[in-house]
Design an enzyme around this catalytic site. Structure first.
Site, PDB file in Angstrom:
ATOM      1  N   HIS A 134       0.744  -0.932   0.263  1.00 52.92           N
ATOM      2  CA  HIS A 134       0.029  -0.214   0.052  1.00 52.92           C
ATOM      3  C   HIS A 134       0.834   1.244  -0.210  1.00 52.92           C
ATOM      4  O   HIS A 134       2.008   1.153   0.465  1.00 52.92           O
ATOM      5  CB  HIS A 134      -0.771  -0.148   1.144  1.00 52.92           C
ATOM      6  N   ASP A 211       3.392  -4.367   8.266  1.00 56.95           N
ATOM      7  CA  ASP A 211       2.144  -3.591   7.989  1.00 56.95           C
ATOM      8  C   ASP A 211       1.092  -4.867   8.222  1.00 56.95           C
ATOM      9  O   ASP A 211       0.610  -5.681   7.207  1.00 56.95           O
ATOM     10  CB  ASP A 211       2.196  -2.835   6.862  1.00 56.95           C
ATOM     11  N   GLN A 214      -4.282  -5.154   6.864  1.00 59.49           N
ATOM     12  CA  GLN A 214      -5.291  -6.211   6.146  1.00 59.49           C
ATOM     13  C   GLN A 214      -5.179  -7.590   7.017  1.00 59.49           C
ATOM     14  O   GLN A 214      -6.177  -8.506   6.479  1.00 59.49           O
ATOM     15  CB  GLN A 214      -5.013  -6.177   4.492  1.00 59.49           C
ATOM     16  N   LYS A 237     -10.403  -0.790  10.315  1.00 56.59           N
ATOM     17  CA  LYS A 237     -10.440  -1.930   9.691  1.00 56.59           C
ATOM     18  C   LYS A 237     -10.483  -3.256  10.588  1.00 56.59           C
ATOM     19  O   LYS A 237     -11.048  -4.134  10.075  1.00 56.59           O
ATOM     20  CB  LYS A 237      -9.316  -2.252   8.840  1.00 56.59           C
ATOM     21  N   CYS A 375      -4.877   2.532  -3.609  1.00 58.34           N
ATOM     22  CA  CYS A 375      -3.472   3.146  -2.921  1.00 58.34           C
ATOM     23  C   CYS A 375      -2.231   1.992  -3.113  1.00 58.34           C
ATOM     24  O   CYS A 375      -1.628   1.791  -2.487  1.00 58.34           O
ATOM     25  CB  CYS A 375      -3.707   3.357  -1.759  1.00 58.34           C
TER      26      CYS A 375
HETATM   27  N1  PLP Z   1      -1.639  -0.824   4.626  1.00 63.41           N
HETATM   28  C1  PLP Z   1      -2.664  -1.564   4.226  1.00 63.41           C
HETATM   29  C2  PLP Z   1      -2.088  -2.802   3.464  1.00 63.41           C
HETATM   30  C3  PLP Z   1      -3.648  -0.854   3.660  1.00 63.41           C
HETATM   31  O1  PLP Z   1      -4.522  -1.569   3.381  1.00 63.41           O
HETATM   32  C4  PLP Z   1      -4.094   0.258   4.448  1.00 63.41           C
HETATM   33  C5  PLP Z   1      -5.474   0.869   4.195  1.00 63.41           C
HETATM   34  O2  PLP Z   1      -6.015   0.616   3.164  1.00 63.41           O
HETATM   35  C6  PLP Z   1      -3.039   1.084   4.999  1.00 63.41           C
HETATM   36  C7  PLP Z   1      -1.974   0.440   5.229  1.00 63.41           C
HETATM   37  C8  PLP Z   1      -3.234   2.549   5.472  1.00 63.41           C
HETATM   38  O3  PLP Z   1      -4.276   2.433   6.389  1.00 63.41           O
HETATM   39  P1  PLP Z   1      -4.836   3.805   7.310  1.00 63.41           P
HETATM   40  O4  PLP Z   1      -5.491   4.634   6.052  1.00 63.41           O
HETATM   41  O5  PLP Z   1      -5.809   3.500   8.194  1.00 63.41           O
HETATM   42  O6  PLP Z   1      -3.603   4.379   8.026  1.00 63.41           O
END
Ligand code: PLP
Length: 417
Positions: A134, A211, A214, A237, A375
């Protein structure tokens, strides 16, 4: 679903999706004259009543600022807030609450770590991440690379959407300082074999950042078993509120890296000559934190702890299996991301249709999915598409909803054929 996903709580046995759905009031509404089918959980998941109630009760009965200690409401707020931190600690199986930092979410947590590691990076150093990250796990590292002269290097993915382990093995080397990987891809649903990659990286003294945005909605990670240095996720999430997330960091590293932001709470003593930092975890928590949101996240994790994890994961797997069976009923539909180990996320394209048209037409039928680049532009480039349509399922979705999605897709496809 994953060898590190065993529940550590003693929940009710079995999983009744209809009973669970009653816990999520937002799901029982009509959208555009049709019963809502919410399949955009990867973007943000819905909240059970217990989360709404916990936040409401917090504001009705105990709100004040935390850690000020001068009166009863302040004590109540602090107890609820620090109780939620303990709940997150137990959820991740971290060794201590000193290792759990509240952030605004995954994005802020990655920025915090990237900035904290900047002083350790120099020209020629390499930051290894993957082609399926992402933007939240790409851009902060690019910004730090620009500042320090380090280089960001992507590990390749295979056409099926799995990490290319040959690429990983050839890139992990003498110059690698940081390995920053997503546990689960938000586009492909791929569950990456992070435990073994972390082991390889650690053997070379590489700092590992995972990270978990998900991953946590689908299984429970164990940061000690994984052996990572940092792990982060967003509450929204994980069936909790927006505006808060958690960062796990190994204590020794958290002690070594500098604070991310300055202000109240994060100091021990301030003078114009010299300021010293507060102890962990407060060193990284400048300013008034998201108190009600932290309480809400605690309630979300407790809610999940009351479900039968194994049955819930089996139920989610059944959703993906049914979706995969139905793909061939939509002419021209192609799934992007067919990894062997996946969470129930299905990205797809349909020949001759723009993803945003698919999204709009599904919305007219009450079905919410996400369309676009998610993203993850480098991944879109890899697949040669401007974007995809993505249905991302949660444990409260039903087989009937999966079937409704495909009936609606058949309709959309016929309309444009
Ligand atoms: N990392 C992953 C794999 C994501 O799917 C997302 C959001 O969709 C993020 C990071 C960023 O999350 P946030 O916007 O809640 O900071």
């Amino acid at each position: 679903m994953n060898d590190l996903s065993m529940a550590r709580t003693a929940p009710k046995a079995g999983f009744d999706v209809n009973a669970v759905r009653r816990d999520f009031p937002i799901l029982s509404q009509q959208v555009n004259g049709k019963p809502l089918v919410y399949l955009d959980n990867g973007a943000s998941a819905q909240k059970p009543l217990t989360v709404l109630d916990a936040m409401d009760r917090y504001y009705r009965e105990m709100h004040s600022n935390v850690h000020r200690g001068a009166h009863t409401l302040g004590d109540r707020a602090t107890t609820a807030f620090e109780g939620a931190r303990e709940t997150v600690r137990a959820f991740l199986n971290a060794g201590s609450t000193e290792e759990i930092i509240w952030t605004r979410g995954t994005t802020e947590a990655i920025n915090l770590i990237a900035n904290g590691l900047a002083a350790r990076l120099k020209p020629g150093d390499e930051i290894l991440l993957s082609h399926m990250e992402h933007h939240a796990n790409i851009v902060p590292w690019q910004m730090i690379a620009e500042r320090t002269g380090a280089t960001v290097i992507p590990i390749q993915v295979t056409p099926a959407g799995e990490l290319d382990l040959d690429s990983f093995n050839s890139l992990l080397g003498e110059k690698t300082r940081v390995l920053a990987l997503t546990h689960v891809s938000n586009v492909l649903g791929t569950i990456n074999p992070v435990a073994s990659l972390i082991k390889q990286a650690k053997a070379r003294g590489v700092i590992t950042v995972i990270d978990g945005a998900q991953a946590v909605p689908h299984f429970q990670p164990d940061v000690q078993a994984l052996g990572c240095d940092f792990y982060m996720f967003s509450a929204h999430k994980l069936f909790g509120p927006t505006g808060v997330g958690a960062l796990y960091g190994r204590k020794q590293l958290l002690e070594e890296i500098p604070p991310y932001q300055g202000g109240g709470e994060m100091i021990e003593r301030v003078t114009f000559d010299r300021t010293t930092w507060n102890v962990l975890p407060y060193k990284f928590e400048a300013g008034t934190p998201p108190i009600a949101e932290a309480v809400g996240l605690g309630a979300a994790i407790e809610y999940l702890g009351g479900l039968d994890r194994a049955a819930m994961e089996a139920s989610e797997e059944a959703l993906l299996t049914r979706a995969n069976e139905l793909v061939e009923t939509v002419p021209g539909m192609q799934v992007i991301g067919t990894a062997k180990h996946k969470v129930p996320v299905m990205s797809f394209k349909i020949e001759g249709l723009h993803p945003s048209d698919i999204g709009t037409l599904l919305d007219q039928q009450g079905i919410a999915i996400r369309t676009g680049h998610h993203c993850a532009m480098p991944l879109m480039d890899f697949y040669g598409v401007p974007g995809t349509a993505r249905a991302s399922f949660a444990f409260y979705n039903t087989i009937a909803e999966v079937e409704q999605l495909f009936t609606a897709l058949q309709k959309v496809q016929r309309l444009f054929a």
